[in-house]
Scaffold this active site. Structure first.
Site, PDB file in Angstrom:
ATOM      1  N   SER A 222       0.851  -1.195   0.000  1.00  0.00           N
ATOM      2  CA  SER A 222       0.000   0.000   0.000  1.00  0.00           C
ATOM      3  C   SER A 222       0.879   1.235   0.000  1.00  0.00           C
ATOM      4  O   SER A 222       2.010   1.214   0.507  1.00  0.00           O
ATOM      5  CB  SER A 222      -0.892  -0.001   1.246  1.00  0.00           C
ATOM      6  OG  SER A 222      -1.471   1.270   1.469  1.00  0.00           O
TER       7      SER A 222
ATOM      8  N   TYR B 157      -0.398   0.084  10.373  1.00  0.00           N
ATOM      9  CA  TYR B 157      -0.716  -0.380   9.019  1.00  0.00           C
ATOM     10  C   TYR B 157       0.434  -0.087   8.067  1.00  0.00           C
ATOM     11  O   TYR B 157       0.879  -0.967   7.308  1.00  0.00           O
ATOM     12  CB  TYR B 157      -1.995   0.295   8.525  1.00  0.00           C
ATOM     13  CG  TYR B 157      -2.413  -0.124   7.136  1.00  0.00           C
ATOM     14  CD1 TYR B 157      -2.787  -1.439   6.868  1.00  0.00           C
ATOM     15  CD2 TYR B 157      -2.465   0.800   6.085  1.00  0.00           C
ATOM     16  CE1 TYR B 157      -3.181  -1.821   5.589  1.00  0.00           C
ATOM     17  CE2 TYR B 157      -2.860   0.424   4.818  1.00  0.00           C
ATOM     18  CZ  TYR B 157      -3.222  -0.891   4.579  1.00  0.00           C
ATOM     19  OH  TYR B 157      -3.606  -1.275   3.317  1.00  0.00           O
TER      20      TYR B 157
END
Length: 331
Positions: A173, A199
């Site tokens: 990501s 994350y």
């Protein structure tokens, strides 16, 4: 074993970066149009919904035998039935896999028999609001997004080697850009927990996994990471409505309103499928792609506008993380 045939399209290098003919919003089916995967075997983690399901569809439509590895197998039954009697498509199967549970990962790896041509590490969780840990004491995002996939890849290494030309694809990501891996406190045991830092760290680790996998080059195993782009899927399930509105993707009535640059799941899966099956990336390894192209390398302070952070491609950090992960999954 059937080999992937060459197609007419060719990639070319822009400087040292690999480029392809596909635009950012090409679909997963489009990027491997004309590619025959008959005889190939693939595993897609988290393949029951979102971009994972579209990855499964594209690979199966090209003839591959695809195993959907998910924590709740019942959720994949619709996909299994979709391909049960579809002429020309490869079979779709389902197997239980909980990436946050090492015993589950070990059971999956031990049960796998024969070669494995394609491993797509697609499953992931994002921005858990509170620090959550596994039975092993691992922060849940790092456990699911990285450590579980590392354990899986190493667990099926012999099957990947047996394939003779295997590919590992890791879904990362853009959130990795400003968050290097914290070797001193990866599980937020002493520093304050932040959902987005956790994350981002897990997604930096995902890229580093592919860099570390260069040690498998002699086994003819390649590994590449990617940013699928902005897509509305179940990945956002832990975000509250206020956060979704702040992102501009939910109206006052609670309806999802994707922004113009957002992709559909079929478009979001394209880069995964490109790396999994296109002959345009034969032999390519340890790189990071977005919008169906290899991304430029940026420094972490250049802003979250695409590219791959230099800290995520650092071979020394990759080797250090590989050693850390190898010790962790052998607890």
């Amino acid at each position: 074993m059937t080999t992937i045939p060459r197609v007419e399209r060719r990639s070319e290098n822009a400087g040292s970066r690999l480029t392809t003919p596909f635009q950012s919003h090409a679909t997963a089916v489009e990027v491997i149009d004309g590619v025959d995967l008959t005889g190939r075997r693939a595993v897609v983690t988290g393949g029951a919904s979102g971009i994972g399901a579209e990855t499964v569809r594209a690979l199966a439509l090209a003839g591959a035998e695809v195993t959907v590895a998910v924590r709740r197998p019942a959720l994949a039954e619709t996909l299994v039935q979709e391909f049960a009697d579809l002429a020309g498509a490869g079979p779709v199967r389902v197997a239980p896999l909980d990436l946050a549970d090492l015993s589950s990962v070990d059971s999956f790896a031990r049960a796998w028999q024969g070669p494995l041509d394609i491993l797509v590490a697609n499953a992931g969780i994002m921005a858990l609001p509170a620090r959550t840990v596994t039975d092993a004491g691992w922060e849940m995002q790092l456990a699911t997004n990285f450590l579980g996939h590392f354990a899986l890849a190493t667990g099926v290494h012999d099957s990947l080697r047996e394939a003779g030309s295997a590919r590992i694809v890791v879904v990362s990501s853009g959130a990795h850009l400003k968050v290097p891996f914290d070797f001193d406190d990866p599980h937020f045991e002493t520093r304050p927990y932040d959902p987005w830092v956790a994350y981002g760290q897990s997604k930096s680790a995902d890229v580093l996994l592919t860099v570390g996998a260069r040690r498998w080059a002699a086994d003819k195993i390649t590994a590449n990471a990617l940013n699928p782009g902005f897509i509305l899927t179940n990945l956002q399930r832990h975000l509250d409505d206020d956060t979704m509105r702040a992102f501009g993707v939910m109206d006052g009535d609670g309806n999802l309103t994707p922004l113009p640059y957002y992709k559909t799941p079929a478009q979001g899966a394209a880069t995964s499928v490109l790396l999994a099956a296109s002959p345009l990336v034969d032999g390519v390894t340890g790189r990071y792609f977005e919008d169906n192209q290899e991304a430029r390398t940026v420094q972490g302070d250049e802003g979250p506008h695409g590219g791959v952070a230099a800290h995520a491609l650092d071979p020394k950090a990759a080797d250090r993380l590989w050693e850390y992960a190898a010790a962790a999954v052998r607890l």
